[in-house]
Design an enzyme around this catalytic site. Sequence first.
Site, short mmCIF file in Angstrom:
data_model
loop_
_atom_site.label_atom_id
_atom_site.label_comp_id
_atom_site.label_asym_id
_atom_site.label_seq_id
_atom_site.Cartn_x
_atom_site.Cartn_y
_atom_site.Cartn_z
N LEU A 1 37.29 52.14 15.97
CA LEU A 1 38.39 52.22 15.03
C LEU A 1 38.71 50.87 14.42
CD1 LEU A 1 40.59 54.25 17.50
CD2 LEU A 1 39.54 55.21 15.47
N ASP A 2 39.05 50.88 13.15
CA ASP A 2 39.59 49.70 12.50
C ASP A 2 41.03 49.55 13.01
OD1 ASP A 2 39.93 47.57 10.66
OD2 ASP A 2 40.90 48.95 9.27
N LYS A 3 41.56 48.34 12.99
CA LYS A 3 42.92 48.14 13.47
C LYS A 3 43.95 48.20 12.35
CE LYS A 3 44.95 44.46 13.92
NZ LYS A 3 45.91 43.43 13.85
#
Length: 198
Positions: free
Chosen positions: A46-48
């Site tokens: 996941l991207d943050k």
Amino acid sequence: IACPCALGLATPTALLVGSGRGAQLGLLIRGPHAIESSTAVSVMILDKTGTLTDGIMSVTDVFMTVAPERVWHLVTALEHTSRHPIAQALVRHAQSHVGEVPPATAVLTVAGSGVQGLVDGTPATIGSVAWLGVPAGDLGNAAHEWAARGDSVVVVYDDARAVAVIALADTVSDEQARAIGRLRAMNVEPIIASGDHE
């Protein structure tokens, strides 16, 4: 459903509806095979920023060795025109401490590091600890503590003297925290791809 023709019509329809609903929610599904194989997913990367967080930085802590008005005066003068998320968070926070501030002159932005210029004729700098280094003493202790918990830390210099360290963070909402909990309940390991501290 016992009829092969009905099954042949129902399955693609369900996959099409699932793909369409995913698109409405911002989820790109490249084809029916992706839905069919999704039960075998065990890790999700996941991207943050903007995915797990709200994408809006805010000031969480400040440690300063001079009057707050001076620190926020420097911040506002140097950062008021910047579009960087950290700069915007600093200026938003500073607005509650100081009024109108004349902009700094001879401003030089160092991409990904910080900004320097002349504030009221005095050299001033705001930047990351990676660029400016960790100041000594209590300022440095605060910077280490905040970086260890994952915050972004900036240092404020007034005439070549460190006068403040400021911690900023992007908040994780309850909704995103619940989503991560649901992934873990499904035995999917979430991994964050981020340039932040571990």
